[in-house]
Write an enzyme that holds these catalytic residues in place. Sequence first.
Site, PDB file in Angstrom:
ATOM      1  N   ARG A  77      19.105  11.718 -38.109  1.00 20.82           N
ATOM      2  CA  ARG A  77      20.566  11.550 -38.233  1.00 20.82           C
ATOM      3  C   ARG A  77      21.311  12.830 -37.853  1.00 20.82           C
ATOM      4  NH1 ARG A  77      21.615   7.586 -42.800  1.00 20.82           N
ATOM      5  NH2 ARG A  77      20.154   5.923 -42.322  1.00 20.82           N
ATOM      6  N   ASP A 120      35.279   4.816 -50.743  1.00 19.15           N
ATOM      7  CA  ASP A 120      33.977   5.296 -50.290  1.00 19.15           C
ATOM      8  C   ASP A 120      34.134   6.772 -49.956  1.00 19.15           C
ATOM      9  OD1 ASP A 120      31.278   3.656 -49.224  1.00 19.15           O
ATOM     10  OD2 ASP A 120      31.508   5.643 -48.350  1.00 19.15           O
TER      11      ASP A 120
END
Length: 288
Positions: A51, A159
């Site tokens: 990632r 979030d």
Amino acid sequence: MKSETALSREPQERAREFEFNDSDFQALRALVKEMTGINLAESKRELVYGRVSRRLRALNLSTFGAYRQLLKTGDGSELVAFCNALTTNLTSFFRESHHFDYLRDEVLVPLREAGSRRERIRIWSSACSSGEEPYSIAMTVAESIPDWQKWDIKILATDLDSDILARAQRGRYAADRVRGMDAGRIGKFFKEIKDGGETSYQITPEFEKLITFKQINLMHDLPMSGPLNMIFCRNVIIYFDKDTQRELFARIAKLQRASDLLFLGHSETLFKVSDDYSLIGKTIYRRN
Ligand SMILES: C[S@@+](CC[C@H](N)C(=O)[O-])C[C@H]1O[C@@H](n2cnc3c(N)ncnc32)[C@H](O)[C@@H]1O
């Protein structure tokens, strides 16, 4: 055919585009824990490499050392991109559908039948990812209380990941995201959009009045005053260690009054985490 041992060794042995040593992994792991509470296991080394490598490529950097330096000395914007890259956003509409059945049958329909229109109802989807969870709550509200627009009902969807939150707010989904949902629901709550050969689905603008989107990091002070009648905190605490979970639920419990509800993800529990709640159903808790 490769033997199982050869296959299991493969990730470590594969030639890497960037050198990635133990000190890089430990430094990035400590930083993500500090920023998000996410406790990455030793086994997540390859995930972190994969990632974060994308960030190196995007920034045209050639070493993890240079990337760590940027995180330390930059203006903070890369810290956000770094956290976004490492959070896992997996979600779906009506995931763990028993929660939505409970919401309809045990909470919303009884409220409608009691004619409780004046009641203030506040629902928080606290790790909402790309929006499927808060929109599933919204659809459940609209199906259970047809005149919901006249009620004082609000959903707060939050979030940590700013990119995913922007997607949630946009409310547009590829066809495979809505596949499996009841056709009547799709027809009622989504507009089909054809763009070239692609079909996507746009959630009804009616829900703009019902849902507020906001970036909130569960590791920080929670900027709302409550009381919150229902909190969905699903499939996020699994990444936090027990101490972090204890601190989080001590703060969350302050936002709820006796008999308010808390929904956790399928593999999450408040056992040895909080005494402020009693388990009343499958991963459903009631505030004591
Ligand atoms: C696996 S998704 C869960 C989505 C949804 N709740 C569900 O159950 O389908 C986990 C979400 O938690 C968010 N997250 C991770 N750490 C967080 C934090 N410290 N504060 C707020 N959200 C966080 C991630 O960005 C991600 O969108």
